[in-house]
Design an enzyme around this catalytic site. Structure first.
Site, PDB file in Angstrom:
ATOM      1  N   GLU A 164       2.641   5.308  -3.745  1.00  7.12           N
ATOM      2  CA  GLU A 164       2.650   6.370  -4.793  1.00  7.12           C
ATOM      3  C   GLU A 164       3.980   7.126  -4.823  1.00  7.12           C
ATOM      4  OE1 GLU A 164       0.224   5.899  -2.493  1.00  7.12           O
ATOM      5  OE2 GLU A 164      -1.024   4.776  -3.908  1.00  7.12           O
TER       6      GLU A 164
ATOM      7  N   ASP B  20      -8.968   3.924  -2.246  1.00  7.55           N
ATOM      8  CA  ASP B  20      -9.965   4.343  -1.250  1.00  7.55           C
ATOM      9  C   ASP B  20     -11.233   4.885  -1.892  1.00  7.55           C
ATOM     10  OD1 ASP B  20      -8.092   3.530   0.536  1.00  7.55           O
ATOM     11  OD2 ASP B  20      -7.376   5.544   1.030  1.00  7.55           O
TER      12      ASP B  20
ATOM     13  N   ASP C  70       0.853  -1.188   0.000  1.00  8.58           N
ATOM     14  CA  ASP C  70       0.000   0.000   0.000  1.00  8.58           C
ATOM     15  C   ASP C  70       0.896   1.248   0.000  1.00  8.58           C
ATOM     16  OD1 ASP C  70      -2.264   1.609   0.345  1.00  8.58           O
ATOM     17  OD2 ASP C  70      -2.376   1.269   2.520  1.00  8.58           O
TER      18      ASP C  70
HETATM   19  O1  MIG Z   1      -3.540   5.942   4.980  1.00  3.10           O
HETATM   20  O2  MIG Z   1      -3.555   0.641   5.826  1.00  3.10           O
HETATM   21  O3  MIG Z   1      -5.924   2.305   0.611  1.00  3.10           O
HETATM   22  O4  MIG Z   1      -6.986   0.085   1.925  1.00  3.10           O
HETATM   23  O5  MIG Z   1      -6.912   0.078   4.734  1.00  3.10           O
HETATM   24  C1  MIG Z   1      -4.400   4.841   4.807  1.00  3.10           C
HETATM   25  C2  MIG Z   1      -4.694   1.409   6.052  1.00  3.10           C
HETATM   26  C3  MIG Z   1      -3.593   3.604   4.571  1.00  3.10           C
HETATM   27  C4  MIG Z   1      -4.874   2.995   2.623  1.00  3.10           C
HETATM   28  C5  MIG Z   1      -5.415   1.854   1.848  1.00  3.10           C
HETATM   29  C6  MIG Z   1      -6.462   1.160   2.653  1.00  3.10           C
HETATM   30  C7  MIG Z   1      -5.894   0.679   3.960  1.00  3.10           C
HETATM   31  C8  MIG Z   1      -5.314   1.858   4.728  1.00  3.10           C
HETATM   32  N1  MIG Z   1      -4.327   2.563   3.906  1.00  3.10           N
END
Ligand code: MIG
Length: 776
Positions: A402, A482, A399
């Protein structure tokens, strides 16, 4: 200088300029040419893919790429020269004095042509202009929001963590600078601009008749991919950028996730509830909550005392675990935190413009960022998974890549940060974040994927990513980030999944029910019904959203949701065969109807929630499920059967009821659909017969594909079955079986659908031969 004034200047220059600076230089595999301010090289990679490289001020960009492997980039075919260009066995390429390019097919139809002022420069930036004919629609571009057809819109490629993005927000998480132009008769071409900088794609937004591609810097290096069909383009795009490997079969099962599953006990409780409510499921996801203070590669032992035992116990119930591992390594010098210490020792972190370590806040607080464009850094990163792999985690979730950075309006790192490129056939050098930003997430997943391969050489890696670039499908599956719990987002999910599939990312899913906000019971139920037919089927929600597991809205909603999850598990043999086909051909698992049936481009039904799985199974959900109105379904000509009743459908346009517990599904006439008895997990062998559902029609066939579901190298079983209608009944022709994998079935239960359905059960049929199902 902005591009509008630049265009005015370019128009003036174009008018004033005489011709090419020198005659076209013909080459065995293409040509080169130059104008006053640019050089150009055109190479035929294959008969239907040409590569165009432009030298601004006489200097060609480095011949290197994150998307297209060197071996592919350097392939070429011989061409036949013509006065102003060349021919391949499929294309007729012309260049005009302004370096304007026209690519025709050999019948003289224009595939793609440059517009006026085809090529202009501003500083290090450039703009390319292509004609946008009046009947052309535009698809692809990855996860871009808005409508299915990108025409009339303009987009920016700049990977962005966009919590709560709207259905029209741009840019969001991914950059896949590839689009497909499709004429209304289905004639298609693709264009891939291999430039990782912050690029712009304008499809008739600024100038209604033109496609404008621009970037502030970086190579002008693009590929024209001729069709003639959309499928040809999509396959050939993956000839360039690679295909997604066949994922483990469990990745096609139902997956339960939530940000906030915060203890061993809670994860076990979710697993038992899935089993006691008889909801088939293969995976539970562990979000950042399991970690010590949100530090990647740590475990909070108070709440998760024994991850190995948790994995083992859940595996015994047919449930696997996937864990999140974000890239931002906690900045904890000399505190015994190995990811930082070993990373620092190996010089693996991104630096600021002044050469000092870049430290910025993300989940763990101050964090550092691995320099994934170095092969050595990727391999160090991959090694960090050693303990989690030993604990038995089945896959990993990358995750925030980016990369996301907190407490800054740009949501990412400064663009003058310094990365080092030391990888592939790039010249080793420093590169600014401006250049690396859009490939950062992709290289993160490359490190994870290759690490998995090293740690478990014969197990198919499963990596899920949020950010990526063209070609990233080689390393990871993806989801759309999200999203929100709204009906518009449900529609957007289908659009994004279809366009991602056309952009090489067949394995994609959206958080079922929406991540932000909390879905109404009806929305969540509808989402389950539709997501049951999307490649990655994962329910996930934010930690502050209401719970969204299938049972949260009571038994009636649960019954509907369960029914659709179950149907997916029954269809698993078909789904898996389609996935296996994707790994060889690049045909997406989830497809727009026009992918296989170009007449769908002319339909006048609202088909926002209509698509096929593998071309043979058509899902026609109500385009406005929030409305009580019934709606029109349009089916391609050629014959369909109703999946639920098995009866042939006689019309091609009809009204369907809009009922909460129902989604119309149709099977193409001429399909043999392999299915299996219901199981609660792909880890559980079905008991009973393999089901073959025969829907007689033209070119009637079906594919059986089976293997152990996880190994890279291992036995498989493949068999084609065809059918024909004879006066004596329906004849099934079993082709010879290839591969030695032993199937779970001993019998095959055949159902011939139609006006007079017939059923027989036969012994398994490994050898070629005919079985007659007598007409009643
Ligand atoms: O700043 O890990 O898109 O699926 O649950 C949020 C917590 C960080 C973003 C992801 C989301 C995930 C969440 N993450």
């Amino acid at each position: 200088m902005n591009f509008r004034s630049l265009l005015a200047t370019a128009a003036f220059l174009a008018a004033a300029q005489p011709a090419l600076a020198a005659p076209i230089e013909h080459k065995a595999t293409g040509l080169s040419a130059s104008s006053a301010d640019a050089g150009m090289q055109i190479t035929a990679l294959t008969d239907s893919i040409i590569r165009v490289r432009v030298a601004q001020g006489g200097k060609f960009p480095e011949d290197a790429s994150w998307a297209v492997p060197a071996a592919v980039r350097h392939q070429s075919v011989n061409v036949t020269q013509s006065a102003d260009g060349f021919r391949t066995r499929a294309l007729d390429v012309h260049l005009d004095p302004q370096l304007g390019l026209t690519v025709n097919d050999l019948q003289g139809r224009t595939i793609v042509a440059d517009a006026a002022n085809p090529l202009s420069f501003a500083g290090r930036g450039f703009m390319l202009r292509k004609k946008l004919p009046i009947d052309q629609r535009i698809y692809g571009m990855g996860d871009k929001t808005g409508g299915m057809d990108r025409r009339g819109a303009a987009f920016v490629d700049w990977n962005t963590d966009f919590f709560g993005f709207a259905p029209w927000s741009d840019p969001i998480y991914k950059s896949i600078p590839f689009y497909i132009g499709v004429a209304s008769d289905g004639y298609a071409y693709g264009l891939f601009l291999d430039n990782s900088w912050r690029s712009n794609f304008d499809f008739g937004h600024r100038d209604a008749d033109a496609i404008e591609l621009s970037a502030p810097d970086g190579p002008i290096d693009y590929y024209v991919i001729a069709g003639p069909t959309v499928a040809d383009v999509v396959r050939n795009y993956q000839t360039l950028t690679g295909r997604a490997p066949l994922p483990p079969q469990w990745a096609l099962g139902y997956q339960q996730s939530r940000w906030g599953y915060s203890s061993d006990k809670e994860v076990r409780a979710i697993a038992s509830r899935l089993r006691s409510d008889q909801i088939p499921a293969d995976v539970i996801w562990m979000d950042i909550d399991y970690q010590e203070k949100n530090r990647p590669f740590t475990v909070n032992k108070t709440i998760f005392p024994d991850l190995k035992k948790l994995n083992t116990d859940l595996n015994a119930e047919g449930v696997r675990l996937v864990a999140i591992t974000d890239l931002h390594v906690a900045y904890l010098p000399k505190q015994g935190y190995a990811p930082f210490d070993t990373g620092e020792a190996g010089n693996h972190f991104v630096r600021k413009a002044d050469g000092s370590l870049y430290v910025a806040p993300v989940w763990p607080g101050p964090a550092v960022f691995p320099d994934f464009t170095r092969a050595a850094t990727r391999s160090w990163w991959g090694g960090l998974y050693n303990d989690f792999v030993a604990d038995g985690f089945a896959g990993f979730w990358n995750d925030m890549n980016e990369p996301a950075v907190f407490e800054t309006p740009t949501k990412t790192m400064p663009v003058d940060n310094l990365h080092r490129i030391d990888s592939d056939d790039f010249a080793p050098r420093d590169a600014t974040h401006s250049e690396i930003h859009n490939v950062f997430g992709m290289q993160n997943t490359r490190g994870t994927y290759e690490g998995m391969l090293k740690l478990r050489p014969n197990v198919r890696p499963f990596v899920m990513t949020r950010a990526t670039y063209a070609g990233g499908q080689r390393y990871a599956v993806t989801w759309t980030g999200d999203n929100s719990s709204t009906w518009d987002h449900l529609r957007l999910c289908v659009q994004q999944s279809l366009n991602l599939g056309l952009s090489g990312f067949t394995y994609t899913g959206c958080d079922v029910g929406g991540f932000v906000g909390g879905a109404s019971p009806d929305l969540l139920t509808r989402w389950y019904e539709i997501a049951a037919f999307t490649p990655v089927f994962r329910n996930h929600a934010a930690n502050d959203a209401p719970h969204a597991e299938p049972w949260v809205d009571g038994p009636e909603h649960l019954a509907i949701r369960r029914k659709f999850i179950e149907e997916r598990y029954r269809l698993m043999p078909y789904l898996y065969a389609v996935a296996e086909q994707n790994s060889r051909t690049g045909d997406p698992v989830m497809r727009p109807v026009f992918y296989d049936y170009p007449d769908a481009l002319k339909f006048d039904c609202d088909s926002a929630l209509t698509f096929t799985v593998g071309g043979k199974l058509l899902v026609a959900a109500p385009p406005r499920p929030e409305s009580p109105k019934d709606y029109k379904v349009c089916l391609p000509s050629g014959g369909w059967y109703d999946y639920w009743t098995g009866q042939p459908v006689t019309e091609t346009k009809f009204t369907a009821p809009n009922r909460l517990d129902y989604v119309p599904l149709y099977v193409r006439a001429g399909t043999i659909l392999p299915r299996q008895p219901l199981t609660q997990s792909t880890m559980i062998k079905p008991t009973g017969a393999l089901l073959l559902d025969v829907y007689p029609g033209q070119d009637c066939r079906g594919e059986i594909y089976l293997d152990d579901g996880i190994s890279i190298k291992g036995d498989s079983l493949r068999q084609t079955v065809t059918c024909s209608v004879t006066p004596r009944g329906v004849a099934l022709n079993f082709g010879a079986r290839t591969g030695k994998f032993r199937p779970w079935w001993k019998q095959i239960a055949v159902t011939v659908h139609g006006a007079a359905p017939a059923q027989i059960t036969i012994a398994d049929h490994p050898k070629a031969g005919e079985v007659l199902i007598a007409a009643k």
